[in-house]
Design an enzyme around this catalytic site. Structure first.
Site, PDB file in Angstrom:
ATOM      1  N   GLU A 170      -5.263  -3.288   7.906  1.00 52.90           N
ATOM      2  CA  GLU A 170      -5.448  -1.839   7.827  1.00 52.90           C
ATOM      3  C   GLU A 170      -5.559  -1.416   6.363  1.00 52.90           C
ATOM      4  OE1 GLU A 170      -6.149   0.390  10.239  1.00 52.90           O
ATOM      5  OE2 GLU A 170      -6.534   1.396   8.352  1.00 52.90           O
ATOM      6  N   LYS A 225      -7.313  -8.400   2.430  1.00 54.61           N
ATOM      7  CA  LYS A 225      -6.369  -7.274   2.430  1.00 54.61           C
ATOM      8  C   LYS A 225      -5.467  -7.328   1.181  1.00 54.61           C
ATOM      9  CE  LYS A 225      -3.698  -3.963   3.334  1.00 54.61           C
ATOM     10  NZ  LYS A 225      -4.071  -2.587   3.154  1.00 54.61           N
ATOM     11  N   CYS A 281       3.644  -0.941  -0.405  1.00 57.82           N
ATOM     12  CA  CYS A 281       2.740  -2.093  -0.292  1.00 57.82           C
ATOM     13  C   CYS A 281       2.220  -2.732  -1.584  1.00 57.82           C
ATOM     14  CB  CYS A 281       1.566  -1.725   0.596  1.00 57.82           C
ATOM     15  SG  CYS A 281       2.126  -1.462   2.293  1.00 57.82           S
TER      16      CYS A 281
HETATM   17  P1  NAD Z   1       7.084   0.661   8.929  1.00 57.16           P
HETATM   18  O1  NAD Z   1       8.334   0.079   8.404  1.00 57.16           O
HETATM   19  O2  NAD Z   1       6.825   2.124   8.763  1.00 57.16           O
HETATM   20  O3  NAD Z   1       6.977   0.349  10.502  1.00 57.16           O
HETATM   21  C1  NAD Z   1       7.225  -0.896  11.073  1.00 57.16           C
HETATM   22  C2  NAD Z   1       7.932  -0.675  12.421  1.00 57.16           C
HETATM   23  O4  NAD Z   1       8.015  -1.930  13.106  1.00 57.16           O
HETATM   24  C3  NAD Z   1       9.377  -0.170  12.303  1.00 57.16           C
HETATM   25  O5  NAD Z   1       9.515   1.066  12.961  1.00 57.16           O
HETATM   26  C4  NAD Z   1      10.221  -1.274  12.953  1.00 57.16           C
HETATM   27  O6  NAD Z   1      11.331  -0.790  13.669  1.00 57.16           O
HETATM   28  C5  NAD Z   1       9.214  -1.923  13.878  1.00 57.16           C
HETATM   29  N1  NAD Z   1       9.560  -3.293  14.280  1.00 57.16           N
HETATM   30  C6  NAD Z   1       9.906  -4.349  13.493  1.00 57.16           C
HETATM   31  N2  NAD Z   1      10.094  -5.449  14.235  1.00 57.16           N
HETATM   32  C7  NAD Z   1       9.872  -5.108  15.526  1.00 57.16           C
HETATM   33  C8  NAD Z   1       9.904  -5.824  16.763  1.00 57.16           C
HETATM   34  N3  NAD Z   1      10.172  -7.127  16.812  1.00 57.16           N
HETATM   35  N4  NAD Z   1       9.627  -5.158  17.899  1.00 57.16           N
HETATM   36  C9  NAD Z   1       9.346  -3.831  17.868  1.00 57.16           C
HETATM   37  N5  NAD Z   1       9.285  -3.101  16.733  1.00 57.16           N
HETATM   38  C10 NAD Z   1       9.542  -3.726  15.575  1.00 57.16           C
HETATM   39  O7  NAD Z   1       5.904  -0.177   8.292  1.00 57.16           O
HETATM   40  P2  NAD Z   1       4.393   0.310   7.994  1.00 57.16           P
HETATM   41  O8  NAD Z   1       4.345   1.095   6.746  1.00 57.16           O
HETATM   42  O9  NAD Z   1       3.819   0.876   9.237  1.00 57.16           O
HETATM   43  O10 NAD Z   1       3.719  -1.083   7.682  1.00 57.16           O
HETATM   44  C11 NAD Z   1       3.483  -2.042   8.685  1.00 57.16           C
HETATM   45  C12 NAD Z   1       2.577  -3.115   8.128  1.00 57.16           C
HETATM   46  O11 NAD Z   1       1.310  -2.541   7.776  1.00 57.16           O
HETATM   47  C13 NAD Z   1       3.092  -3.804   6.871  1.00 57.16           C
HETATM   48  O12 NAD Z   1       2.712  -5.151   6.914  1.00 57.16           O
HETATM   49  C14 NAD Z   1       2.339  -3.108   5.758  1.00 57.16           C
HETATM   50  O13 NAD Z   1       2.163  -3.923   4.638  1.00 57.16           O
HETATM   51  C15 NAD Z   1       1.004  -2.810   6.397  1.00 57.16           C
HETATM   52  N6  NAD Z   1       0.285  -1.648   5.862  1.00 57.16           N
HETATM   53  C16 NAD Z   1       0.964  -0.503   5.565  1.00 57.16           C
HETATM   54  C17 NAD Z   1       0.249   0.611   5.110  1.00 57.16           C
HETATM   55  C18 NAD Z   1       0.948   1.895   4.756  1.00 57.16           C
HETATM   56  O14 NAD Z   1       0.297   2.778   4.225  1.00 57.16           O
HETATM   57  N7  NAD Z   1       2.219   2.059   5.041  1.00 57.16           N
HETATM   58  C19 NAD Z   1      -1.139   0.550   4.997  1.00 57.16           C
HETATM   59  C20 NAD Z   1      -1.791  -0.625   5.335  1.00 57.16           C
HETATM   60  C21 NAD Z   1      -1.068  -1.719   5.776  1.00 57.16           C
HETATM   61  C1  UGA Z   2      -2.553   1.816  -0.620  1.00 58.32           C
HETATM   62  C2  UGA Z   2      -4.053   1.559  -0.534  1.00 58.32           C
HETATM   63  O1  UGA Z   2      -4.748   2.645  -1.169  1.00 58.32           O
HETATM   64  C3  UGA Z   2      -4.501   1.453   0.931  1.00 58.32           C
HETATM   65  O2  UGA Z   2      -5.881   1.109   0.986  1.00 58.32           O
HETATM   66  C4  UGA Z   2      -3.674   0.366   1.615  1.00 58.32           C
HETATM   67  O3  UGA Z   2      -4.023   0.284   2.983  1.00 58.32           O
HETATM   68  C5  UGA Z   2      -2.205   0.691   1.485  1.00 58.32           C
HETATM   69  O4  UGA Z   2      -1.855   0.801   0.087  1.00 58.32           O
HETATM   70  C6  UGA Z   2      -1.309  -0.385   2.048  1.00 58.32           C
HETATM   71  O5  UGA Z   2      -1.709  -1.506   2.239  1.00 58.32           O
HETATM   72  O6  UGA Z   2      -0.155   0.008   2.249  1.00 58.32           O
HETATM   73  P1  UGA Z   2      -0.991   3.936  -0.369  1.00 58.32           P
HETATM   74  O7  UGA Z   2       0.045   3.044  -0.967  1.00 58.32           O
HETATM   75  O8  UGA Z   2      -0.665   4.690   0.843  1.00 58.32           O
HETATM   76  O9  UGA Z   2      -2.295   3.079  -0.030  1.00 58.32           O
HETATM   77  O10 UGA Z   2      -1.440   5.021  -1.449  1.00 58.32           O
HETATM   78  P2  UGA Z   2      -2.414   5.002  -2.725  1.00 58.32           P
HETATM   79  O11 UGA Z   2      -3.229   6.220  -2.691  1.00 58.32           O
HETATM   80  O12 UGA Z   2      -3.115   3.726  -2.879  1.00 58.32           O
HETATM   81  O13 UGA Z   2      -1.381   5.174  -3.916  1.00 58.32           O
HETATM   82  C7  UGA Z   2      -0.472   4.151  -4.261  1.00 58.32           C
HETATM   83  C8  UGA Z   2       0.269   4.555  -5.518  1.00 58.32           C
HETATM   84  O14 UGA Z   2      -0.601   4.557  -6.636  1.00 58.32           O
HETATM   85  C9  UGA Z   2       0.882   5.959  -5.447  1.00 58.32           C
HETATM   86  O15 UGA Z   2       2.142   5.952  -6.054  1.00 58.32           O
HETATM   87  C10 UGA Z   2      -0.089   6.797  -6.245  1.00 58.32           C
HETATM   88  O16 UGA Z   2       0.491   7.944  -6.801  1.00 58.32           O
HETATM   89  C11 UGA Z   2      -0.540   5.815  -7.304  1.00 58.32           C
HETATM   90  N1  UGA Z   2      -1.871   6.124  -7.875  1.00 58.32           N
HETATM   91  C12 UGA Z   2      -2.969   6.104  -7.095  1.00 58.32           C
HETATM   92  C13 UGA Z   2      -1.976   6.397  -9.229  1.00 58.32           C
HETATM   93  O17 UGA Z   2      -0.971   6.408  -9.975  1.00 58.32           O
HETATM   94  N2  UGA Z   2      -3.217   6.652  -9.749  1.00 58.32           N
HETATM   95  C14 UGA Z   2      -4.335   6.644  -8.984  1.00 58.32           C
HETATM   96  O18 UGA Z   2      -5.442   6.882  -9.535  1.00 58.32           O
HETATM   97  C15 UGA Z   2      -4.210   6.359  -7.631  1.00 58.32           C
END
Ligand code: NAD
Ligand code: UGA
Length: 483
Positions: A170, A225, A281
């Site tokens: 994602e 990713k 992340c």
């Molecule tokens: P999060 O911590 O918000 O959510 C994860 C959820 O999974 C939690 O609510 C937890 O209770 C649940 N969970 C864990 N083990 C479980 C199990 N065995 N059965 C059922 N539920 C379970 O995490 P997130 O931010 O959604 O991130 C999830 C993944 O996606 C990570 O690998 C992260 O790197 C990736 N990712 C995050 C973002 C972002 O913006 N947060 C963007 C892209 C990718």
């Molecule tokens: C980031 C990536 O942008 C997503 O594509 C990815 O899916 C995600 O991580 C993930 O894998 O979790 P996110 O962390 O939600 O998304 O937010 P960003 O907009 O990337 O910002 C990350 C950090 O960088 C923030 O603290 C933001 O303030 C900072 N940032 C961003 C800067 O300081 N300068 C910039 O120009 C952009």
């Protein structure tokens, strides 16, 4: 053979699982989508009547939940039941950096992924496509496959179990998640089985143009990713390094960014100098890349990427040091108003926020912090700082003497009240409301000589200076030189 998906189960109702599944349900009314989680409190919040109580704040999310919840979108703790009826299971659980053991501090902790795979192996029936949605180290699909294949052979035959594993990372960013999901730059599907790839492809085809859906082998997908996040974070460390140089030389990082960003090969996005990247992340994924590079015998590659994180740590510490130095070398017994605690605007997520590290540093120096954030509440800040606020009420007037509150903090719901009798204001998150403050009013209530530190370049410098406040802006050597 064409595989038709009718029932989806997503394990993990977090920042990714919740919004991603909501958007799939919205575009695919014929598919029943269940988001399951072990965290009952989180599931209850997803099911709450008042949509303002959803566990995640994302612009546009409430409307989708209103449209789909209870129709073809369900939030539940009945994990086994929904796995059993699913044709496709997304694994969208947390993958934080390992705290102890082999690879501690760098490698991803895959225990939640492994637990999910075991549950799928046990409870699934018939043919199930398992999709890695979490961000995972290269080769994790192999582990998942091995766990799935290790189901009791008798049960496997009896229940006609079979599995395909796909990687579908994602790329959404928090704060713009719904828009990113509705109009993605690309969808990446890695896998071996053409039929399984096409089954997922067909789901996205409901709203994503064909040419944006990329198919790769599973390892390229996993690595792409990590690489995307590493490249994005690297740009931020690069511009922040130049920001520091601008401050030292009299250049302005905004002008430098505009100049280099006009070059199409560089591009203008992700060049905002700030307090350093936060969020759950970037750091975790780069450290994972560092771990993998070392594991595969490539220490030079590991060192290159590790420097992106080191620069970021340095930048966050640089900011708190600069604040202390500017306030005559001590913040002890001084009241500092912190504007913004989330790691970026338009999200209530505070994980690894730059604000958190900077606040911790200032508390250690003895400052009394009044913290405001439009979406992060007092309870979350207390958890993050691991420190109770001195004044529990969120509406208190801050008239009291800050020397009583060295190294402590309070929460304010109201920006103007938060600034009252403060020695300094530090803008740490780029919430729009902070760009439009009435600085004349603010200046009147602050203790002189008063300072405004703008770590996000969102404040109108002319208005601040006109209100006779001292002003510091990240990467702005020109303004520093004027003083
Ligand atoms: P999060 O911590 O918000 O959510 C994860 C959820 O999974 C939690 O609510 C937890 O209770 C649940 N969970 C864990 N083990 C479980 C199990 N065995 N059965 C059922 N539920 C379970 O995490 P997130 O931010 O959604 O991130 C999830 C993944 O996606 C990570 O690998 C992260 O790197 C990736 N990712 C995050 C973002 C972002 O913006 N947060 C963007 C892209 C990718
Ligand atoms: C980031 C990536 O942008 C997503 O594509 C990815 O899916 C995600 O991580 C993930 O894998 O979790 P996110 O962390 O939600 O998304 O937010 P960003 O907009 O990337 O910002 C990350 C950090 O960088 C923030 O603290 C933001 O303030 C900072 N940032 C961003 C800067 O300081 N300068 C910039 O120009 C952009």
């Amino acid at each position: 053979m064409k595989i038709c998906i009718r029932n989806i189960c997503c394990i993990g109702a977090g920042y990714v699982g919740g919004p991603t599944m909501a958007v799939i349900a919205d575009y695919c009314p014929n598919i029943k989508v269940a988001v399951v989680d072990v965290n009952k409190n989180r599931i209850d919040l997803w099911n709450s009547k008042d949509l303002d109580d959803l566990p995640i704040y994302e612009p546009g999310l409430k409307k989708i939940i209103e449209r789909c919840r209870g129709k073809n979108l369900f939030f539940s703790t009945s994990i086994n039941e929904y796995i059993e009826s699913a044709d496709m299971v997304f694994i969208s659980v947390n993958t934080p950096t390992k705290k102890t053991g082999i690879g501690a501090g760098k490698a991803s902790d895959l225990k939640w992924v492994e637990a999910s795979a075991r549950q799928v192996a046990k409870f699934s029936k018939g043919n199930t496509i398992v999709v890695e949605k979490s961000t995972l180290p290269v080769k994790t699909a192999e582990v998942i496959k091995e766990i799935l294949e290790s189901t009791d052979p008798i049960q496997k035959v009896k229940e006609q179990k079979s599995f395909h594993v796909l990687s579908n990372p994602e790329f959404l960013a928090e704060g713009s998640a719904i828009n990113d999901l509705q109009k993605p730059d690309r969808i990446l599907i890695g896998g071996e089985s053409k039929d399984a790839i096409m089954a997922l492809h067909e789901i996205y085809r409901n709203w994503v143009p064909e040419e944006k859906i990329l198919h790769t082998n599973i390892w390229s997908s996993e690595l792409a990713k990590l690489t995307a996040n590493a490249f994005l974070a690297q740009r931020i460390s690069s511009i922040n390094s130049i920001g520091a140089l601008c401050e030292a030389t009299g250049a302005d990082v905004r002008e430098v960014a505009r100049a280099i960003g006009s070059d199409k090969r560089i591009g203008s996005r992700f060049l905002d100098s700030g307090p350093g990247f936060g969020g759950s992340c970037f750091k975790k994924d780069i450290l994972n890349l560092v771990y993998l590079s070392n594991h595969f015998g490539l220490p030079e590659v590991a060192n290159f990427w590790e420097s992106v994180v080191s620069l970021n740590n340095w930048n966050q510490n640089r900011l708190s040091t600069l604040i202390v130095k500017t306030l005559f070398g001590t913040v002890s017994s001084k009241k500092i108003c912190i504007l913004g605690f989330s790691f970026k605007a338009n999200t209530n997520d505070t994980r690894d926020s730059a604000a958190l590290n900077i606040c911790k540093n200032l508390l250690e120096e003895g400052a009394y912090l009044i913290i405001h954030d439009p979406k992060v509440g007092s309870k979350q800040i207390e958890l993050d700082l691991n420190l109770k606020p001195v004044i529990e009420s969120e509406d208190v007037e801050y008239e009291s003497d800050p020397s009583q509150y060295e190294g402590k903090w309070s929460y304010s719901r109201e920006v103007y009240k938060a600034c009252n009798r403060a020695d300094a204001i530090v803008v740490l998150t780029e919430w729009e409301m902070y760009s439009d403050l009435n600085w004349e009013i603010v200046a009147k209530s602050m203790r002189s000589p008063a300072w405004v530190f703008d770590s996000r370049s969102i404040v109108n410098s002319k208005k601040v200076l006109k209100a006779k406040l001292n002003f510091w802006r990240v990467g702005d050597g020109a303004i520093q030189k004027k003083r």
